[in-house]
Design an enzyme around this catalytic site. Structure first.
Site, PDB file in Angstrom:
ATOM      1  N   TYR A 117     -14.110  -5.419   3.994  1.00 28.96           N
ATOM      2  CA  TYR A 117     -12.770  -5.791   3.519  1.00 28.96           C
ATOM      3  C   TYR A 117     -12.541  -7.262   3.823  1.00 28.96           C
ATOM      4  O   TYR A 117     -12.702  -7.697   4.970  1.00 28.96           O
ATOM      5  CB  TYR A 117     -11.686  -4.941   4.205  1.00 28.96           C
ATOM      6  CG  TYR A 117     -10.287  -5.368   3.803  1.00 28.96           C
ATOM      7  CD1 TYR A 117      -9.765  -4.986   2.564  1.00 28.96           C
ATOM      8  CD2 TYR A 117      -9.509  -6.170   4.629  1.00 28.96           C
ATOM      9  CE1 TYR A 117      -8.490  -5.400   2.178  1.00 28.96           C
ATOM     10  CE2 TYR A 117      -8.234  -6.584   4.250  1.00 28.96           C
ATOM     11  CZ  TYR A 117      -7.732  -6.196   3.023  1.00 28.96           C
ATOM     12  OH  TYR A 117      -6.476  -6.608   2.643  1.00 28.96           O
ATOM     13  N   TYR A 153       0.820  -1.218   0.000  1.00 30.40           N
ATOM     14  CA  TYR A 153       0.000   0.000   0.000  1.00 30.40           C
ATOM     15  C   TYR A 153       0.853   1.266   0.000  1.00 30.40           C
ATOM     16  O   TYR A 153       0.599   2.181   0.777  1.00 30.40           O
ATOM     17  CB  TYR A 153      -0.930   0.021   1.220  1.00 30.40           C
ATOM     18  CG  TYR A 153      -1.918  -1.116   1.248  1.00 30.40           C
ATOM     19  CD1 TYR A 153      -2.989  -1.136   0.359  1.00 30.40           C
ATOM     20  CD2 TYR A 153      -1.776  -2.167   2.145  1.00 30.40           C
ATOM     21  CE1 TYR A 153      -3.886  -2.181   0.369  1.00 30.40           C
ATOM     22  CE2 TYR A 153      -2.680  -3.215   2.148  1.00 30.40           C
ATOM     23  CZ  TYR A 153      -3.740  -3.213   1.267  1.00 30.40           C
ATOM     24  OH  TYR A 153      -4.630  -4.243   1.275  1.00 30.40           O
TER      25      TYR A 153
HETATM   26  C1  LIG Z   1      -6.626  -8.660   7.135  1.00 29.57           C
HETATM   27  C2  LIG Z   1      -7.957  -9.171   6.766  1.00 29.57           C
HETATM   28  C3  LIG Z   1      -8.116 -10.117   5.733  1.00 29.57           C
HETATM   29  C4  LIG Z   1      -6.956 -10.608   4.901  1.00 29.57           C
HETATM   30  O1  LIG Z   1      -6.025 -11.337   5.630  1.00 29.57           O
HETATM   31  P1  LIG Z   1      -4.537 -11.521   5.052  1.00 29.57           P
HETATM   32  O2  LIG Z   1      -3.886 -12.452   6.006  1.00 29.57           O
HETATM   33  O3  LIG Z   1      -3.921 -10.156   5.018  1.00 29.57           O
HETATM   34  O4  LIG Z   1      -4.662 -12.093   3.678  1.00 29.57           O
HETATM   35  C5  LIG Z   1      -9.382 -10.600   5.484  1.00 29.57           C
HETATM   36  N1  LIG Z   1     -10.448 -10.161   6.180  1.00 29.57           N
HETATM   37  C6  LIG Z   1     -10.338  -9.250   7.166  1.00 29.57           C
HETATM   38  C7  LIG Z   1     -11.551  -8.844   7.931  1.00 29.57           C
HETATM   39  C8  LIG Z   1      -9.099  -8.706   7.485  1.00 29.57           C
HETATM   40  O5  LIG Z   1      -8.998  -7.780   8.454  1.00 29.57           O
END
Ligand SMILES: *Cc1c(COP(=O)(O)O)cnc(C)c1O
Length: 427
Positions: free
Chosen positions: A136, A8
């Site tokens: 997200y 990012y």
């Molecule tokens: C960080 C996150 C992800 C992704 O996890 P990674 O280990 O970075 O691939 C998925 N869902 C939520 C809610 C997150 O906070």
């Protein structure tokens, strides 16, 4: 020129990342000898702090046995013990565990399981997902399609829209954790309408229960989650709770789903699963889902298998982390953190602060414009604290072993910023 491509980041404007040479408890030690309190647990993950003797021991002891074997055709005690433990502590009815190497992939697994579940049931038109605005679920292409579709907050997904499946979205619940049921009606009406209109094509509804993290720390009512659960049940839509960020106590209960006393059809765990020691995730399902893949036909089987799924080191440290969480009554620590955060942040007022909110071990100051946080990170460093605001959110998600003095140092850094002479004054 940077050899490492950082996350990012616009490299042209990236200031040199700080080099960590050691980490212990809540402290990061930098190459210049500076010590910083980690106020964000390395992206919500290092819940017991760094270099924890028991976690180290679990890891080195497993290392001396074997560090990795494939889970195809082979199995081992660390994966079995962790699976039993996860089944015990997650909501009743989640009985099967699929391992993967990151939260994103854990969520991809959830989406694929949901689609194939309906396919195996003979309802192959159910391939779409409903998701919340500002959600997200990771950075891989499948889960990007269920991430925030709007352009207002850092949305990196637009240029990929051509290769992503199109999904359905509803507004995120807007009324806060303590909202009265009647305040939820508008959000629930919209949700009801989407589900009743599209359930024939919906495989599932994916959401971050109770707290949307990366989309701006939106805390919402357990009543909304409960209603979403009921609606999904009534309309044959699988409820997928992405607890990658909320799992393991962060919102004040062991899992955020516990606030609404529900068992989702699929739950995804990551981040704090391994206490931040290694990447790993677990996607849990009910037996109703597992059984739909159980047949004499290989076609019905789930075709997915990350090379490092069930990695013994990850499983051993995750298992030990959960024992530690329970033996040391971590939910009580989180209660103390919660009440400190409440008294330090909730009554804080400033012209450019539009909201302060706290839930469990998450504290947030929301400003009206991201520019008011410019320079904050350096200010925090001078105060001995590692915090990294994003967009309009200044937040802390501390390790659960943080002392109240250390936590005060974090929260006073957050509030005193607004009266420091480094604070940018825009007209
Ligand atoms: C960080 C996150 C992800 C992704 O996890 P990674 O280990 O970075 O691939 C998925 N869902 C939520 C809610 C997150 O906070």
């Amino acid at each position: 020129m940077s050899k490492i491509w950082y996350p990012y980041a616009q490299h042209k404007h990236l200031s040199t990342p700080l080099e960590v040479t050691h980490a212990d408890g809540v402290f990061l030690t930098l190459s210049d000898g500076h010590q910083l309190i980690d106020g964000i647990s390395s992206w919500w993950s290092t819940i017991h702090g760094y270099n924890h003797p028991r976690l180290n021991k679990a890891l080195t002891s497993q290392l001396n046995d074997f560090s990795h074997v494939m889970l195809g055709g082979l199995t081992h005690a660390p994966a079995q013990n962790l699976a039993s433990c996860l089944i015990d502590i997650t909501p009743e009815g989640l009985n099967h565990v699929f391992y993967a190497d990151s939260g994103s992939v854990g969520c991809e697994v959830a989406l694929k399981l949901a689609i194939q579940f309906w396919h195996n049931k003979g309802r192959s038109q159910k391939t779409k997902f409903l998701a919340l605005n500002r959600g997200y679920h990771g950075d891989t292409c499948g889960v990007m399609s269920v991430g925030n579709p709007e352009d207002d907050c850092p949305s990196m997904h637009r240029i990929f829209s051509g290769i992503m499946p199109s999904q359905y979205f509803v507004s995120e619940p807007k009324m806060g954790f303590n909202a009265d049921p009647h305040q939820l009606q508008a959000d629930l009406d919209q949700l009801t309408q989407m589900i009743t209109q599209h359930h024939d094509s919906l495989a599932g509804f994916i959401l971050e229960p109770i707290m949307q993290g990366a989309g701006g720390f939106n805390f919402y009512s357990p009543d909304y989650l409960r209603a979403a659960y009921e609606l999904c049940k009534a309309h044959d839509v699988l409820l997928i709770c992405d607890e990658v960020a909320t799992g393991f106590g962060r919102t004040g209960t062991l899992f955020a789903s516990n606030h609404a006393n529900i068992t989702p059809d699929i739950m995804v765990l990551g981040k704090a699963l391994t206490a931040g020691y290694t990447g790993h995730s677990a996607t849990l399902t009910t037996s109703a889902i597992f059984d739909q893949f159980w047949s004499d036909s290989f076609q019905d089987a789930f075709m997915h298998g990350p090379t490092f799924m069930g990695n013994p080191l990850a499983c051993a440290v995750a298992y030990e982390s959960i024992q530690l969480f329970q033996e040391e009554h971590m939910l009580d620590n989180i209660k103390c953190i919660d009440s400190h955060l409440q008294s330090a942040l909730l009554s804080f007022e400033h012209d450019h602060v539009i909201d302060t909110r706290v839930l469990g071990a998450v504290g947030v100051i929301e400003v009206s414009d991201a520019r008011y946080l410019k320079g904050f990170q350096d200010y925090a460093l001078r105060n001995g604290v590692w915090l990294r605001p994003f967009d309009r959110y200044l937040y802390t998600t501390p390790p659960y072993c943080i002392s109240l003095d250390q936590l005060s140092q974090v929260t006073s850094t957050m509030t005193q910023w607004f009266s420091s002479h480094h604070y940018p004054h825009y007209t």
